[in-house]
Design a protein around this motif. Structure first.
Motif, PDB file in Angstrom:
ATOM      1  N   GLN A  20       6.450   8.448   3.306  1.00  9.94           N
ATOM      2  CA  GLN A  20       5.359   7.487   3.149  1.00  9.94           C
ATOM      3  C   GLN A  20       4.004   8.175   3.256  1.00  9.94           C
ATOM      4  O   GLN A  20       3.839   9.117   4.033  1.00  9.94           O
ATOM      5  CB  GLN A  20       5.463   6.415   4.232  1.00  9.94           C
ATOM      6  CG  GLN A  20       6.693   5.552   4.088  1.00  9.94           C
ATOM      7  CD  GLN A  20       6.643   4.381   5.053  1.00  9.94           C
ATOM      8  OE1 GLN A  20       6.634   4.577   6.260  1.00  9.94           O
ATOM      9  NE2 GLN A  20       6.575   3.182   4.517  1.00  9.94           N
ATOM     10  N   PRO A  91       2.997   1.445  -3.680  1.00  8.48           N
ATOM     11  CA  PRO A  91       1.997   1.306  -2.610  1.00  8.48           C
ATOM     12  C   PRO A  91       2.039   2.424  -1.570  1.00  8.48           C
ATOM     13  O   PRO A  91       3.110   2.872  -1.165  1.00  8.48           O
ATOM     14  CB  PRO A  91       2.375  -0.036  -1.969  1.00  8.48           C
ATOM     15  CG  PRO A  91       3.115  -0.781  -3.027  1.00  8.48           C
ATOM     16  CD  PRO A  91       3.843   0.263  -3.824  1.00  8.48           C
ATOM     17  N   PHE A  92       0.858   2.863  -1.160  1.00  8.12           N
ATOM     18  CA  PHE A  92       0.757   3.677   0.045  1.00  8.12           C
ATOM     19  C   PHE A  92       1.246   2.815   1.208  1.00  8.12           C
ATOM     20  O   PHE A  92       1.154   1.589   1.160  1.00  8.12           O
ATOM     21  CB  PHE A  92      -0.698   4.096   0.290  1.00  8.12           C
ATOM     22  CG  PHE A  92      -1.319   4.829  -0.865  1.00  8.12           C
ATOM     23  CD1 PHE A  92      -0.839   6.071  -1.261  1.00  8.12           C
ATOM     24  CD2 PHE A  92      -2.378   4.272  -1.577  1.00  8.12           C
ATOM     25  CE1 PHE A  92      -1.396   6.739  -2.345  1.00  8.12           C
ATOM     26  CE2 PHE A  92      -2.942   4.944  -2.651  1.00  8.12           C
ATOM     27  CZ  PHE A  92      -2.448   6.181  -3.044  1.00  8.12           C
ATOM     28  N   CYS A  93       1.733   3.438   2.269  1.00  9.66           N
ATOM     29  CA  CYS A  93       2.233   2.618   3.382  1.00  9.66           C
ATOM     30  C   CYS A  93       1.078   1.953   4.121  1.00  9.66           C
ATOM     31  O   CYS A  93       1.277   0.979   4.834  1.00  9.66           O
ATOM     32  CB  CYS A  93       3.109   3.439   4.318  1.00  9.66           C
ATOM     33  SG  CYS A  93       2.232   4.645   5.317  1.00  9.66           S
ATOM     34  N   ASN A  94      -0.104   2.468   3.927  1.00 10.35           N
ATOM     35  CA  ASN A  94      -1.252   1.958   4.688  1.00 10.35           C
ATOM     36  C   ASN A  94      -2.525   2.533   4.074  1.00 10.35           C
ATOM     37  O   ASN A  94      -2.516   3.625   3.524  1.00 10.35           O
ATOM     38  CB  ASN A  94      -1.119   2.435   6.149  1.00 10.35           C
ATOM     39  CG  ASN A  94      -2.115   1.792   7.066  1.00 10.35           C
ATOM     40  OD1 ASN A  94      -2.276   0.568   7.059  1.00 10.35           O
ATOM     41  ND2 ASN A  94      -2.809   2.597   7.855  1.00 10.35           N
ATOM     42  N   ILE A  95      -3.600   1.768   4.164  1.00 12.65           N
ATOM     43  CA  ILE A  95      -4.913   2.278   3.764  1.00 12.65           C
ATOM     44  C   ILE A  95      -5.871   2.073   4.936  1.00 12.65           C
ATOM     45  O   ILE A  95      -5.929   0.982   5.507  1.00 12.65           O
ATOM     46  CB  ILE A  95      -5.467   1.532   2.529  1.00 12.65           C
ATOM     47  CG1 ILE A  95      -4.529   1.728   1.322  1.00 12.65           C
ATOM     48  CG2 ILE A  95      -6.875   2.041   2.176  1.00 12.65           C
ATOM     49  CD1 ILE A  95      -4.999   1.013   0.061  1.00 12.65           C
TER      50      ILE A  95
ATOM     51  N   SER B  15      -3.095  -6.206   2.365  1.00  6.46           N
ATOM     52  CA  SER B  15      -2.895  -5.280   3.492  1.00  6.46           C
ATOM     53  C   SER B  15      -1.409  -5.038   3.766  1.00  6.46           C
ATOM     54  O   SER B  15      -1.060  -4.135   4.514  1.00  6.46           O
ATOM     55  CB  SER B  15      -3.586  -5.806   4.753  1.00  6.46           C
ATOM     56  OG  SER B  15      -2.854  -6.881   5.324  1.00  6.46           O
ATOM     57  N   ARG B  17       0.827  -4.489   1.249  1.00 10.61           N
ATOM     58  CA  ARG B  17       1.392  -3.593   0.230  1.00 10.61           C
ATOM     59  C   ARG B  17       1.950  -2.357   0.896  1.00 10.61           C
ATOM     60  O   ARG B  17       1.286  -1.747   1.728  1.00 10.61           O
ATOM     61  CB  ARG B  17       0.302  -3.132  -0.746  1.00 10.61           C
ATOM     62  CG  ARG B  17       0.166  -3.973  -1.957  1.00 10.61           C
ATOM     63  CD  ARG B  17      -0.785  -3.353  -2.972  1.00 10.61           C
ATOM     64  NE  ARG B  17      -1.324  -4.403  -3.806  1.00 10.61           N
ATOM     65  CZ  ARG B  17      -0.713  -4.883  -4.894  1.00 10.61           C
ATOM     66  NH1 ARG B  17       0.425  -4.363  -5.300  1.00 10.61           N
ATOM     67  NH2 ARG B  17      -1.259  -5.866  -5.580  1.00 10.61           N
ATOM     68  N   GLY B  18       3.152  -1.982   0.503  1.00  9.16           N
ATOM     69  CA  GLY B  18       3.731  -0.737   1.005  1.00  9.16           C
ATOM     70  C   GLY B  18       4.362  -0.858   2.376  1.00  9.16           C
ATOM     71  O   GLY B  18       4.937   0.097   2.873  1.00  9.16           O
ATOM     72  N   LYS B  19       4.241  -2.052   2.975  1.00 11.28           N
ATOM     73  CA  LYS B  19       4.812  -2.216   4.307  1.00 11.28           C
ATOM     74  C   LYS B  19       6.175  -2.908   4.206  1.00 11.28           C
ATOM     75  O   LYS B  19       6.516  -3.507   3.197  1.00 11.28           O
ATOM     76  CB  LYS B  19       3.842  -2.988   5.196  1.00 11.28           C
ATOM     77  CG  LYS B  19       2.546  -2.215   5.395  1.00 11.28           C
ATOM     78  CD  LYS B  19       1.653  -2.808   6.464  1.00 11.28           C
ATOM     79  CE  LYS B  19       0.481  -1.894   6.758  1.00 11.28           C
ATOM     80  NZ  LYS B  19      -0.347  -1.553   5.586  1.00 11.28           N
ATOM     81  N   ASP B 153       4.733  -1.386  11.486  1.00 14.14           N
ATOM     82  CA  ASP B 153       4.900  -1.170  10.056  1.00 14.14           C
ATOM     83  C   ASP B 153       5.797  -2.211   9.413  1.00 14.14           C
ATOM     84  O   ASP B 153       6.520  -1.927   8.472  1.00 14.14           O
ATOM     85  CB  ASP B 153       5.510   0.222   9.803  1.00 14.14           C
ATOM     86  CG  ASP B 153       5.582   0.523   8.307  1.00 14.14           C
ATOM     87  OD1 ASP B 153       4.631   0.187   7.595  1.00 14.14           O
ATOM     88  OD2 ASP B 153       6.618   1.057   7.854  1.00 14.14           O
ATOM     89  N   ILE B 340       3.822  -7.857  -4.562  1.00  7.38           N
ATOM     90  CA  ILE B 340       3.075  -6.743  -3.946  1.00  7.38           C
ATOM     91  C   ILE B 340       3.937  -5.484  -3.863  1.00  7.38           C
ATOM     92  O   ILE B 340       3.478  -4.451  -3.383  1.00  7.38           O
ATOM     93  CB  ILE B 340       2.485  -7.094  -2.553  1.00  7.38           C
ATOM     94  CG1 ILE B 340       3.565  -7.498  -1.550  1.00  7.38           C
ATOM     95  CG2 ILE B 340       1.426  -8.176  -2.677  1.00  7.38           C
ATOM     96  CD1 ILE B 340       3.036  -7.623  -0.123  1.00  7.38           C
ATOM     97  N   ASN B 341       5.161  -5.579  -4.339  1.00  7.60           N
ATOM     98  CA  ASN B 341       5.991  -4.384  -4.440  1.00  7.60           C
ATOM     99  C   ASN B 341       6.321  -4.055  -5.894  1.00  7.60           C
ATOM    100  O   ASN B 341       7.280  -3.336  -6.170  1.00  7.60           O
ATOM    101  CB  ASN B 341       7.265  -4.548  -3.608  1.00  7.60           C
ATOM    102  CG  ASN B 341       6.974  -4.409  -2.122  1.00  7.60           C
ATOM    103  OD1 ASN B 341       6.750  -3.302  -1.637  1.00  7.60           O
ATOM    104  ND2 ASN B 341       6.945  -5.524  -1.410  1.00  7.60           N
TER     105      ASN B 341
END
Lengths: 358, 358
Positions: A20, A91-95, B15, B17-19, B153, B340-341
């Motif tokens: 990630q 998606p990045f795991c977090n921004i 927020s 996305r990616g989680k 996460d 969002i995925n």
């Protein structure tokens, strides 16, 4: 899409497949952008808004701090489009955002914005008056205490949006006595070398040989360059892998680290760091990312994505291939991230075009 | 696929996305479903099995507690199909089941089923006899001690399968003095208002003004509504982001929370909560999810997926677009999660059709 090794082997990037990525975006204003003709990173007279709207767009897909929201970007569209497209597709795991001295805060909820009580710096030709040592210390502490998003199984992408940042980067490298005259990039196709060099020469008049590194950087640098140097040194006690997302500005961050380490006669473990950039930077005839990186006394992995807009019919995007914009907002690293996550060039182009056709 | 903001901005969802999403499915029987014509959430005479087989299908892709396994579902297929399709295309990080009073336990191994020693409640027209305060307390404790799947996460999707649940939801909101006459949804296209309203009117005869919230809810509510109100209040001491997966039933959960907070003169931080539902709920002319949510004294983010079966040729699925079924088993939240995925509408439809063509 393919990735070119600029320096080192592909092992660093390959080891990140399936992991990630935590995307950190440093934002700051440095009033160098007010010098006419120094940058085209943004809308004329609204260039101070560029980092603000770049961060809004990457996080939410919306531009909130400009009145004319629906307007198609004129001229060269921000590389934030590339980063956002990749974030939508994989998606990045977090921004997280770093406010390193913004004039206008992004209108964003729910995303972590780290504040460091820093002000926008002055134009470098009139002395930037960056509180260099304070910025460095804050960044060092932040890096030492940074827990990451998940603690494990993630790498950190360090990106930036700093209009006129290549000018302060070149001035900083020169102030630290690196021979970089023709090595730095620009947001223009035909780099406005007259204006840029004049600005840098004026900036360098504010420094003298008796100044230490931080005193020099105070005059000619910007908050992002110094912060990332401190942040990376602070992070080096952790095991996080770090991708410096950018071109010659990020190379300057490494040169600053190099100077600090040499002055302190310290040792720097650079094995957990790589720089990822775009094809447009790698192939730029007016700069030389490889030579800049080779000026460091430590070894560094560096990569460039081969992504381009050859297969797009959008004229604004084609300007990238013509050299009018090359990098920024983590575009190059996002493209490398997309590649090791099997995202296709075609899908990225389609996604970016869909943003412009709103 | 696109997401419509019903209330709030898109930042909450962006927020995430990616989680990772931990999918929690509350299951219960409330004998209100035995009232003829009150629901079409299931197979006639076997409606008590709906939550059981919904959970079997979401978890395993198989229906085990009905003899005729291979038979193509008649009538309106369960929205569990949608949730399962999304889980196949982009798996939730975890699925947990809450047994809040099932008549028949799902035949599932390896998935966590939380038991709370609760019984199916009676029909609301004869007094539901829900042990409301006990259910609330158990849920509150469960929420306070809930560690999540990964601790960090992840966000939590709270879904439900409760046949006749919109009837007890409407009765509950009315018992708590909300003006909701034409705001609640139904599993029918033409809401069976005569039967439903008659049932609710009979139910409301069991309450009086001297009763406290829990005494009222005991008469007219169901275990899911009360449990989720308590669970969310218990979770609010954590940092977990929560998605309420559903339409008007989930809005009722929020109204119950609102009444509890107001009675206790407490403060409720709703910033970590959003409701996600379907287009069929948002566009339903016989209910009004937005108005229901606006009755809360706290602000809430709410979203609807624009997914529909326009591009499907399957007649049973088309019934959704005709309004015969609208939501349930977390379908709307699953569709927002899919969006969002970067999961495509086309792929979800194909996946669902493949379930029906077994």
């Amino acid at each position: 899409m393919k990735i070119t090794n600029i320096l080192g082997s592909n092992d660093f990037l390959e080891s990140l497949r399936g992991k990630q990525a935590n995307f950190i975006l440093a934002l700051c204003n440095a009033k160098t952008y007010e010098i006419k003709g120094i940058t085209q990173a943004g809308i004329p007279n609204k260039i101070h808004l560029t980092p603000t709207i770049d961060s809004e767009f990457v996080c939410t897909g919306q531009i909130r701090s400009l009145e004319d929201i629906a307007q198609t970007p004129k001229g060269v569209p921000s590389p934030a489009l590339i980063t956002r497209a990749v974030h939508v597709l994989k998606p990045f795991c977090n921004i997280e955002l770093l406010n390193l001295g913004l004039e206008v805060l992004p209108q964003i909820d729910y995303f972590k914005i780290h504040n460091f009580n820093l002000q926008a710096s002055e134009a470098i030709n009139t002395n930037a008056r960056v509180k260099a040592f304070e910025v460095f210390q804050k960044a060092l502490d932040f890096g030492k205490n940074y827990e990451g998003y998940n603690n494990k199984d993630e790498y950190i992408i360090l990106a930036e949006s700093v209009p006129s940042g290549t000018t302060s980067a070149k001035a900083s490298a020169m102030a630290l006595d690196y021979e970089v005259q023709n090595l730095f990039s620009s947001s223009f196709k035909k780099a406005q070398n007259d204006i840029k060099n004049k600005t840098i020469n004026e900036a360098l008049k504010h420094i003298n040989k008796n100044m230490d590194i931080f005193e020099k950087l105070s005059c000619v640098s910007d908050n992002m360059l110094i912060f990332y140097a401190g942040f990376i040194l602070g992070l080096s006690s952790h095991e996080h892998k770090i991708i410096l997302a950018g071109g010659t500005q990020m190379a300057c961050v490494l040169l600053i680290i190099n100077s600090i380490i040499n002055t302190m006669q310290g040792v720097f473990n650079s094995t957990n760091i790589a720089l990822c950039t775009t094809k447009w930077i790698l192939e730029d005839k007016n700069s030389d990312i490889k030579k800049l990186l080779q000026m460091c006394d430590f070894k560094i992995n560096a990569y460039a994505s081969d992504f381009d807009f050859k297969n797009s019919s959008n004229k604004a995007l084609k300007m990238y291939d013509e050299g009018e914009a090359k990098e920024g907002v983590g575009a190059g690293a996002s493209l490398c991230y997309a590649t090791i996550n099997n995202i296709k060039q075609k899908d990225i182009i389609e996604q970016i075009e869909s943003f412009l056709n709103l």
